[in-house]
Design an enzyme around this catalytic site. Structure first.
Site, PDB file in Angstrom:
ATOM      1  CD  GLU A 150      -2.701   1.100  -0.177  1.00 37.66           C
ATOM      2  OE1 GLU A 150      -3.657   0.146  -0.019  1.00 37.66           O
ATOM      3  OE2 GLU A 150      -2.738   1.817  -1.015  1.00 37.66           O
ATOM      4  CB  VAL A 153       1.085   4.197  -5.426  1.00 37.86           C
ATOM      5  CG1 VAL A 153       0.547   5.340  -6.368  1.00 37.86           C
ATOM      6  CG2 VAL A 153       1.969   3.133  -6.223  1.00 37.86           C
ATOM      7  CB  ILE A 157      -3.687   7.941  -0.107  1.00 38.62           C
ATOM      8  CG1 ILE A 157      -3.646   9.277   0.664  1.00 38.62           C
ATOM      9  CG2 ILE A 157      -5.031   7.830  -1.058  1.00 38.62           C
ATOM     10  CD1 ILE A 157      -4.869   9.778   1.558  1.00 38.62           C
ATOM     11  N   GLY A 207      13.639  13.931   4.108  1.00 40.91           N
ATOM     12  CA  GLY A 207      13.585  12.536   3.794  1.00 40.91           C
ATOM     13  C   GLY A 207      12.689  12.273   2.970  1.00 40.91           C
ATOM     14  CD  GLU A 210      12.625   7.010  -4.201  1.00 41.80           C
ATOM     15  OE1 GLU A 210      13.765   6.211  -3.627  1.00 41.80           O
ATOM     16  OE2 GLU A 210      11.383   6.894  -3.833  1.00 41.80           O
ATOM     17  CG  ASP A 221       8.818   8.335  -7.195  1.00 43.13           C
ATOM     18  OD1 ASP A 221       9.180   7.349  -6.274  1.00 43.13           O
ATOM     19  OD2 ASP A 221       7.829   8.678  -7.058  1.00 43.13           O
ATOM     20  CE  LYS A 225       5.598   6.919  -5.577  1.00 47.49           C
ATOM     21  NZ  LYS A 225       5.932   8.395  -5.204  1.00 47.49           N
ATOM     22  N   GLY A 322       4.169  12.417   2.897  1.00 44.50           N
ATOM     23  CA  GLY A 322       5.282  12.346   3.833  1.00 44.50           C
ATOM     24  C   GLY A 322       5.465  11.231   4.292  1.00 44.50           C
TER      25      GLY A 322
HETATM   26  N1  LIG Z   1      10.648   8.522   1.900  1.00 45.25           N
HETATM   27  C1  LIG Z   1       9.453   8.642   1.439  1.00 45.25           C
HETATM   28  O1  LIG Z   1       8.626   9.652   1.579  1.00 45.25           O
HETATM   29  C2  LIG Z   1       8.772   7.337   0.684  1.00 45.25           C
HETATM   30  C3  LIG Z   1       7.653   7.169   0.588  1.00 45.25           C
HETATM   31  C4  LIG Z   1       6.989   6.371  -0.274  1.00 45.25           C
HETATM   32  C5  LIG Z   1       7.922   5.233  -0.589  1.00 45.25           C
HETATM   33  N2  LIG Z   1       9.098   5.173  -0.255  1.00 45.25           N
HETATM   34  C6  LIG Z   1      10.031   4.103  -0.661  1.00 45.25           C
HETATM   35  O2  LIG Z   1      10.228   3.455   0.469  1.00 45.25           O
HETATM   36  C7  LIG Z   1      11.831   2.809   0.418  1.00 45.25           C
HETATM   37  C8  LIG Z   1      12.718   3.480   1.525  1.00 45.25           C
HETATM   38  O3  LIG Z   1      12.834   4.929   1.441  1.00 45.25           O
HETATM   39  P1  LIG Z   1      13.571   5.636   2.488  1.00 45.25           P
HETATM   40  O4  LIG Z   1      13.269   6.862   2.111  1.00 45.25           O
HETATM   41  O5  LIG Z   1      13.515   5.021   3.867  1.00 45.25           O
HETATM   42  O6  LIG Z   1      15.100   5.296   2.046  1.00 45.25           O
HETATM   43  P2  LIG Z   1      16.355   5.338   2.809  1.00 45.25           P
HETATM   44  O7  LIG Z   1      16.279   6.444   3.890  1.00 45.25           O
HETATM   45  O8  LIG Z   1      17.452   5.672   1.818  1.00 45.25           O
HETATM   46  O9  LIG Z   1      16.721   3.966   3.490  1.00 45.25           O
HETATM   47  C9  LIG Z   1      16.931   2.911   2.740  1.00 45.25           C
HETATM   48  C10 LIG Z   1      17.536   1.737   3.843  1.00 45.25           C
HETATM   49  O10 LIG Z   1      17.722   0.668   3.067  1.00 45.25           O
HETATM   50  C11 LIG Z   1      18.840   0.150   3.387  1.00 45.25           C
HETATM   51  N3  LIG Z   1      19.519  -0.791   2.328  1.00 45.25           N
HETATM   52  C12 LIG Z   1      20.034  -0.373   1.243  1.00 45.25           C
HETATM   53  N4  LIG Z   1      20.488  -1.594   0.534  1.00 45.25           N
HETATM   54  C13 LIG Z   1      20.364  -2.719   1.306  1.00 45.25           C
HETATM   55  C14 LIG Z   1      20.725  -3.845   1.308  1.00 45.25           C
HETATM   56  N5  LIG Z   1      21.438  -4.503   0.293  1.00 45.25           N
HETATM   57  N6  LIG Z   1      20.480  -4.646   2.349  1.00 45.25           N
HETATM   58  C15 LIG Z   1      19.623  -4.359   3.505  1.00 45.25           C
HETATM   59  N7  LIG Z   1      19.489  -3.015   3.543  1.00 45.25           N
HETATM   60  C16 LIG Z   1      19.717  -2.011   2.614  1.00 45.25           C
HETATM   61  C17 LIG Z   1      19.875   1.107   3.806  1.00 45.25           C
HETATM   62  O11 LIG Z   1      20.959   0.949   4.667  1.00 45.25           O
HETATM   63  P3  LIG Z   1      21.817   1.934   5.247  1.00 45.25           P
HETATM   64  O12 LIG Z   1      21.035   2.697   6.394  1.00 45.25           O
HETATM   65  O13 LIG Z   1      22.958   1.304   5.722  1.00 45.25           O
HETATM   66  O14 LIG Z   1      22.310   3.133   4.087  1.00 45.25           O
HETATM   67  C18 LIG Z   1      18.727   2.045   4.389  1.00 45.25           C
HETATM   68  O15 LIG Z   1      18.722   1.508   5.835  1.00 45.25           O
HETATM   69  C19 LIG Z   1      12.130   3.119  -1.077  1.00 45.25           C
HETATM   70  O16 LIG Z   1      11.666   2.130  -1.681  1.00 45.25           O
HETATM   71  C20 LIG Z   1      11.321   4.491  -1.384  1.00 45.25           C
HETATM   72  O17 LIG Z   1      10.850   4.496  -2.833  1.00 45.25           O
HETATM   73  C21 LIG Z   1       9.692   6.480   0.673  1.00 45.25           C
END
Ligand SMILES: NC(=O)c1ccc[n+]([C@@H]2O[C@H](COP(=O)([O-])OP(=O)(O)OC[C@H]3O[C@@H](n4cnc5c(N)ncnc54)[C@H](OP(=O)(O)O)[C@@H]3O)[C@@H](O)[C@H]2O)c1
Length: 345
Positions: A150, A153, A157, A207, A210, A221, A225, A322
């Site tokens: 969920e 995207v 929501i 944060g 990406e 992105d 989606k 967010g």
């Molecule tokens: N941020 C948003 O608002 C948002 C909204 C919707 C969806 N998303 C999606 O949610 C996901 C996470 O986003 P985020 O903002 O949390 O990203 P982020 O802050 O870059 O965190 C990514 C995490 O993944 C870890 N990681 C990377 N490669 C790995 C591997 N091979 N094995 C294990 N852990 C690994 C990183 O480790 P390290 O801590 O060691 O770097 C980090 O802890 C993404 O796919 C993004 O598209 C994000």
């Protein structure tokens, strides 16, 4: 229902999810859902595993303070094997590694490994559903486990839930939406005369952008989606690499300001239409009339217009996207999963 969670990825979303689980504990308990984080894996910040349960909030603060979880990282897939064997609760992988638009890795490997071991999967990563929805949905059904996404995207929501749970037997002919918060924030800032880099910098600091911000500004992105939704609702069988895609840059400012001056709004619109042999999916910068439901979106707002039969056009808007909302989507997937288990028990 006790859920044993392995978090692969403990970045912005993973850590906010850990906090939200604590904040939602009474509400979840009232629904009969008791999640327990038993493992955490990261790329550079180490890993933890304790089948009796971890203090994930303390782990989150340690990372935010510049620390690591354990000096030597354990490969995430090894932790999955331990999760599948350990504990008394229902094993769940919570996948939040970064988006990869070349091959959806490492998320795809993690999700495949989980499903093969009969571990349920919830994820906010759109890569797996955008690259391999048919395969993963098939594997989940064969293993008798859930594959839920969920948060992939429109943050919190509930669009996948909306269609799956509340529009039974409804046909979706297509959709169009503003689904990337970072670019909508930048476009709004450009209209107001702000600099592209400053606006992008604010989304990185929050944060929301990406890890690699070119994935946002180059339209990847939004494409991932759009493909994720098209794969689920239109059986598109596409990947983000094979759809028409446009992005934005500092040069977009003049166009955004001119549109605004003419009473219109420039928006990055992701859309798809059912077509033979495959659905048509695209991400395009479009000038929208002021009365378009996608035009009146400022900052991080998102909106999606679904073209459905027989329920007609349905528009759903998220005024403020967010992190917290994405973390909530993961929480809601846990409840969906627990309800399905309850229904079967
Ligand atoms: N941020 C948003 O608002 C948002 C909204 C919707 C969806 N998303 C999606 O949610 C996901 C996470 O986003 P985020 O903002 O949390 O990203 P982020 O802050 O870059 O965190 C990514 C995490 O993944 C870890 N990681 C990377 N490669 C790995 C591997 N091979 N094995 C294990 N852990 C690994 C990183 O480790 P390290 O801590 O060691 O770097 C980090 O802890 C993404 O796919 C993004 O598209 C994000």
């Amino acid at each position: 229902v006790t859920l044993d969670l392995l978090l692969i990825g403990f970045g912005h979303v993973g850590r906010r999810f850990a906090d939200l689980l604590v904040e939602c504990r009474p509400a979840l308990a009232a629904l009969g859902v008791e999640p327990r984080i038993v493992g955490i894996a990261t790329a550079r910040h180490g890993a933890l595993f304790d089948e009796g349960g971890l203090d994930a909030v303390a782990a989150a603060r340690r990372i935010e303070g510049g620390g690591v979880l354990a000096p030597a990282g354990v490969p995430a897939v090894d932790l999955m094997a331990r999760l599948a064997k350990a504990g008394t609760g229902i094993p769940v992988l919570v996948e939040t590694t970064p988006l990869d638009v070349q091959a959806a890795e490492p998320a795809l490997t993690h999700v495949r490994a989980a499903l093969a071991r009969r571990v349920h999967v919830i994820t906010a990563n759109k890569g797996p559903v955008a690259f391999a929805y048919r395969e993963l949905a098939g594997a989940a059904s064969e293993s008798g486990v859930a594959f839920l996404f969920e948060g992939a995207v429109m943050d919190g929501i509930p669009i996948f839930n909306l269609v799956r749970e509340t529009l039974p037997a409804c046909r979706i002919a297509g959709f169009r939406g503003v689904v990337n918060s970072t670019t909508n924030y930048i476009l709004t800032a450009l209209e107001e005369g702000e600099a592209f880099d400053a606006a992008l910098g604010r989304m990185q600091a929050a944060g929301v952008a990406e890890a690699d911000p070119s994935l946002d500004v180059d339209g990847w992105d939004a494409a991932a989606k759009a493909v994720a939704m098209a794969n689920v609702w239109l059986d598109a069988g596409r990947s983000p690499r094979d759809v028409a895609r446009e992005g934005l840059g500092p040069e977009t400012a003049a166009r955004a300001r001119a549109a605004r001056a003419a009473g219109r709004r420039l928006k990055l619109v992701a859309s798809a239409r059912a077509a033979e042999p495959r659905a048509d999916v695209r991400v395009v910068l479009e000038e929208l009339a002021a009365d378009d439901p996608l035009a009146n979106l400022d900052g991080q707002s998102n909106a999606l217009e679904l073209d459905t039969w027989p329920t007609g056009r349905i528009v759903i808007t998220q005024r403020d996207g967010g992190l917290e909302k994405t973390a909530y989507a993961l929480v809601s997937d846990l409840v969906t999963l627990a309800r399905r288990r309850g229904a079967r028990a």
